[in-house]
Scaffold this active site. Sequence first.
Site, mmCIF file in Angstrom:
data_model
loop_
_atom_site.group_PDB
_atom_site.id
_atom_site.type_symbol
_atom_site.label_atom_id
_atom_site.label_comp_id
_atom_site.label_asym_id
_atom_site.label_seq_id
_atom_site.Cartn_x
_atom_site.Cartn_y
_atom_site.Cartn_z
ATOM 1 N N HIS A 3 0.827 -1.217 0.000
ATOM 2 C CA HIS A 3 0.000 0.000 0.000
ATOM 3 C C HIS A 3 0.855 1.258 0.000
ATOM 4 O O HIS A 3 1.811 1.391 0.749
ATOM 5 C CB HIS A 3 -1.025 0.000 1.138
ATOM 6 C CG HIS A 3 -0.486 -0.026 2.526
ATOM 7 N ND1 HIS A 3 -0.133 1.118 3.217
ATOM 8 C CD2 HIS A 3 -0.272 -1.042 3.379
ATOM 9 C CE1 HIS A 3 0.257 0.794 4.426
ATOM 10 N NE2 HIS A 3 0.206 -0.513 4.556
ATOM 11 N N ASP A 9 3.272 -6.478 3.473
ATOM 12 C CA ASP A 9 2.848 -5.413 4.383
ATOM 13 C C ASP A 9 3.201 -5.787 5.818
ATOM 14 O O ASP A 9 2.393 -5.642 6.736
ATOM 15 C CB ASP A 9 1.340 -5.165 4.251
ATOM 16 C CG ASP A 9 0.876 -3.955 5.056
ATOM 17 O OD1 ASP A 9 1.733 -3.135 5.438
ATOM 18 O OD2 ASP A 9 -0.341 -3.845 5.321
ATOM 19 N N HIS A 17 3.407 2.294 12.730
ATOM 20 C CA HIS A 17 2.502 3.430 12.979
ATOM 21 C C HIS A 17 3.114 4.505 13.880
ATOM 22 O O HIS A 17 2.387 5.157 14.647
ATOM 23 C CB HIS A 17 1.175 2.950 13.588
ATOM 24 C CG HIS A 17 0.354 2.102 12.682
ATOM 25 N ND1 HIS A 17 -0.869 1.577 13.052
ATOM 26 C CD2 HIS A 17 0.572 1.667 11.411
ATOM 27 C CE1 HIS A 17 -1.372 0.873 12.055
ATOM 28 N NE2 HIS A 17 -0.509 0.909 11.042
ATOM 29 N N ASP A 29 6.140 0.467 6.780
ATOM 30 C CA ASP A 29 4.693 0.347 6.599
ATOM 31 C C ASP A 29 4.179 1.484 5.728
ATOM 32 O O ASP A 29 3.756 2.507 6.240
ATOM 33 C CB ASP A 29 4.012 0.366 7.973
ATOM 34 C CG ASP A 29 2.524 0.060 7.912
ATOM 35 O OD1 ASP A 29 2.077 -0.537 6.918
ATOM 36 O OD2 ASP A 29 1.805 0.412 8.864
ATOM 37 N N GLU A 72 -4.946 1.831 2.541
ATOM 38 C CA GLU A 72 -5.037 0.652 3.412
ATOM 39 C C GLU A 72 -5.199 1.062 4.864
ATOM 40 O O GLU A 72 -5.933 0.427 5.629
ATOM 41 C CB GLU A 72 -3.782 -0.208 3.244
ATOM 42 C CG GLU A 72 -3.831 -1.553 3.974
ATOM 43 C CD GLU A 72 -3.338 -1.492 5.410
ATOM 44 O OE1 GLU A 72 -3.570 -2.466 6.157
ATOM 45 O OE2 GLU A 72 -2.730 -0.471 5.812
ATOM 46 N N GLU A 73 -4.526 2.139 5.276
ATOM 47 C CA GLU A 73 -4.444 2.470 6.690
ATOM 48 C C GLU A 73 -5.760 2.892 7.321
ATOM 49 O O GLU A 73 -6.061 2.502 8.445
ATOM 50 C CB GLU A 73 -3.396 3.569 6.921
ATOM 51 C CG GLU A 73 -1.964 3.164 6.597
ATOM 52 C CD GLU A 73 -1.403 2.104 7.530
ATOM 53 O OE1 GLU A 73 -2.153 1.605 8.405
ATOM 54 O OE2 GLU A 73 -0.224 1.772 7.402
#
Length: 466
Positions: free
Chosen positions: A288, A362, A433, A300, A334-335
């Site tokens: 992503h 991912d 994140h 990520d 995606e997030e």
Amino acid sequence: MLLKNRLRHWLLAAATLAAAPAMANNPVAPSDSATIKQIYDNALTSTKSYEDLRYLTKNIGARLSGSPQAAAAVEWGRQVMNKMGLDRVYVQEVMVPHWVRGDKEIGRVLSGQVGSTDVNIAALGSSVGTGESGLTAEVVEVHNFEELEKLGKKKVKGKIVFFNRAFDNTHVQTMAAYSGAVDQRGGGPVAAAKLGAVAVIVRSMANEIQDVPHTGNTRYQDGVDKIPAAAISTKGAELLSKQLKNDPNLKFYMRMTCENLPEVLSYNVIGELKGTEKPNEIIVVGGHLDSWDLGEGAHDDGTGVVQSMEVLRLFKDLGIKPKRTIRAVLYMNEENGLRGGRKYAEEAKAKGENHIAAIESDAGGFTPRGFGMEATPAQIQKALTWKPLLTPYGLHEIGAGHGGADIGPLKGQGTVALIGFKPDSQRYFDYHHTDIDTFETVNRREMQLGAASMASLVYLISQYGL
């Protein structure tokens, strides 16, 4: 030395004998081993994917859906794949959420016993703000939804609910620990709001005790008040929990100016190599393109993006003509919405496309371990027959497992096998994140090995199907 040579020959013979039954059930060409060696040699000596990651993270940076950086990443991905000379490069329209964080968040424990202590918090994605002046309330600590329900409205109304369920670090696979804790982040605000809470604080999704808050998306529900929701660093969570035990009446101050803006038009980016024999059978490899707005989105999912493009580059540079069509898909959103994955699956279904496999990267750019498969037993068994070709490169873990979020919406469209690339997971949740998910945390060789692993599996599926 003689003993060592004999031992080496014995091990080689044993490995050959062990592999023989599997290989006999699925004959492969002698050249397959040589092709996979070429794939690894090229991937490990080319710096192209690493420099692509450097540009994506350093020149473009964090790429939250709806942001100017996300739009720049779309154009960058399109240009990079156009330069490869692929058979087709195109974008796919998708409407995405546009959430903005606003000012840096403030979190403060207010205790009558020890005074005021600042702690690091980060608003959860999709959260509403507290207002300019912030919000102050007493705190109730829970570890699960059952504890919250037992408290009831009388003890929750007007308070901040503090979800403090830590990772279960007895899990060797850290993804299992994450799965066991993440529901409090996604569903905590709704559950707390139903009982009259004014805000939610969630312990960060991390293995270690560190002073870095881990954001991530949360969900609201129609008909339920939307209350502010923030992640607190694991170090901050430990401090807050300790102080609550000594002072149950302490208060917490939080200030967040995040807000949800109107949706924005964005795009998936797709590059394609047409199959020479069965072009209507499609193999997807993807990651992503969006990331959270903290850090640089390196692990990520910048690594997944460049690894997916690297698969196509390796085929082109080595002159490998795939029998089946290969697509690299750079998914958007995606997030905080999964809009890109859903849009791709929706259009694939509308066009009647036949996807036989979809591979997603991912889980960070760490050392490859194998692949997890959401597939039929027959498909998994066929992949297992390729282990003798893949285990020399460290790919020992091949079997049933999780495919991936972006490719998940393809499930049920024919007999598509959903395959998740599995790197070593031990360090992933140090960075996941956070604002420390930066280019410098990615090891070049580990990331290159991942790209070569994905390309090798794509090559075998292209040659022999599933």
